[in-house]
Design an enzyme around this catalytic site. Structure first.
Site, mmCIF file in Angstrom:
data_model
loop_
_atom_site.group_PDB
_atom_site.id
_atom_site.type_symbol
_atom_site.label_atom_id
_atom_site.label_comp_id
_atom_site.label_asym_id
_atom_site.label_seq_id
_atom_site.Cartn_x
_atom_site.Cartn_y
_atom_site.Cartn_z
ATOM 1 N N PRO A 1 41.777 34.560 48.668
ATOM 2 C CA PRO A 1 40.908 35.302 48.158
ATOM 3 C C PRO A 1 39.846 35.027 47.310
ATOM 4 O O PRO A 1 38.536 35.265 47.376
ATOM 5 C CB PRO A 1 41.880 36.361 47.096
ATOM 6 C CG PRO A 1 43.106 36.377 47.888
ATOM 7 C CD PRO A 1 43.220 34.769 48.538
ATOM 8 N N GLU A 2 39.860 34.003 46.439
ATOM 9 C CA GLU A 2 38.886 33.463 45.688
ATOM 10 C C GLU A 2 39.157 31.727 45.784
ATOM 11 O O GLU A 2 40.478 31.312 45.875
ATOM 12 C CB GLU A 2 38.530 33.879 44.528
ATOM 13 C CG GLU A 2 37.804 34.975 44.323
ATOM 14 C CD GLU A 2 38.647 36.316 44.291
ATOM 15 O OE1 GLU A 2 38.169 37.210 44.469
ATOM 16 O OE2 GLU A 2 39.707 36.248 44.331
ATOM 17 N N SER A 3 38.369 31.009 45.818
ATOM 18 C CA SER A 3 38.380 29.319 45.595
ATOM 19 C C SER A 3 37.623 29.053 44.483
ATOM 20 O O SER A 3 36.291 29.589 44.089
ATOM 21 C CB SER A 3 37.958 28.803 46.608
ATOM 22 O OG SER A 3 39.094 29.104 47.711
#
Length: 300
Positions: free
Chosen positions: A46-48
């Protein structure tokens, strides 16, 4: 060959394969923005988050957040994951009580709750909450979310809320209705892009035992159909609850929020809402689990 250390951290849970997965690069100082975006796309989480040297002398790190599709200004679960990693794998909790991240929305301090040399939880203080109106018909929202119109809670307003990103906050009557939602992804993405909304966040007070609220979060406009357990959106929602008078502005609130059950990634957030003069302080905390560690090889 350039070797980059990369982690996969499950946030807002104590267990692997639950909560919200985040990618983390603890030393991104030699990476370009293009490479950060490529790595986020490759990790496909989903996010990094990518840690860089700070430009603000009050910060320990600058952090930039990417979905597989684009850079975003703030991400709660990746912030929790980064602080947890620094404390447990890099020894930061041995020399300080907190770490301060410089983000696109301002400084985000994250405190380590420690006992007997063990990290119990990390808690981030988000920027001051704000809300604003949005002109939307309830039948339109119900259609976009794929839920019956009579399952929207018309006793509570639909608003935009922000503690770093704008989120569309949608009150729903029951957790069953939230779990049964089947969004019209393309139409929801268009709506969110039109209003500069990062995510559409459903919530209900009809939560399972031990929890105050249950939530679900959709973000097709930024490249994530469903964000499993969202620190940023739940922080914004907490601010909305007080600013809209749903919870009292004159007392401290401690909320336990559940999310992720609908997609088999249950997680728990602990949110404190603290009045401070004319301001409201939002603190979002939780656990994390370092699930994967590896080396990414890039051409020089």
């Amino acid at each position: 060959m350039k070797q980059i250390r990369v982690y996969h951290i499950d946030a807002f849970t104590q267990y692997p394969f639950e909560g919200n997965p985040a990618g983390l690069v603890p030393d991104a100082s030699d990476l370009t923005l293009t490479q950060m975006q490529q790595i986020a796309n490759e990790l496909n989480l989903p996010e990094s988050a990518f840690l860089l040297p700070p430009t603000n002398p009050e910060a320990d790190f600058r952090v930039r957040y990417f979905t597989p599709k684009e850079e975003i200004n703030f991400c709660g679960h990746a912030t929790v994951g980064a602080a947890w990693l620094l404390a447990t794998e890099y020894g930061w909790a041995e020399k300080a009580d907190q770490v301060v991240f410089e983000t696109n929305v301002g400084l985000i301090p994250v405190h380590w709750d420690k006992s007997e040399n063990k990290i119990n939880m990390v808690t981030m203080t988000q920027i001051s909450p704000k809300v604003k109106e949005i002109e939307l018909d309830q039948s339109e929202i119900a259609h976009l979310l794929g839920i019956p119109p009579d399952q929207l809670d018309d006793q509570v307003p639909i608003k935009l809320a922000n503690t770093g990103n704008w989120h569309l906050i949608v009150p729903v009557k029951t957790h069953q209705a939230i779990d049964a939602a089947k969004p019209n992804w393309d139409e929801l993405a268009l709506l969110n892009k039109k209003h500069n909304i990062s995510t559409t966040h459903l919530f209900t007070f009809d939560a399972k035992p031990g929890f105050n609220l249950y939530t679900r979060d959709f973000a097709p406009a930024i490249g994530i159909l469903e964000d499993p357990v969202t620190g940023a959106a739940n922080g914004a929602m907490a601010g909305y609850l007080v600013l809209e008078g749903i919870l009292s502005k004159d007392e401290t609130h401690r909320l336990t929020i559940g999310q992720g059950d609908a997609i088999g990634r249950p997680g728990t957030l602990f949110v404190n809402i603290i009045p401070r003069g004319s301001d409201i302080v939002i603190k979002v905390g939780g656990f994390a689990h370092v699930t994967l560690e590896g080396i990414l090889r890039l051409p020089v």
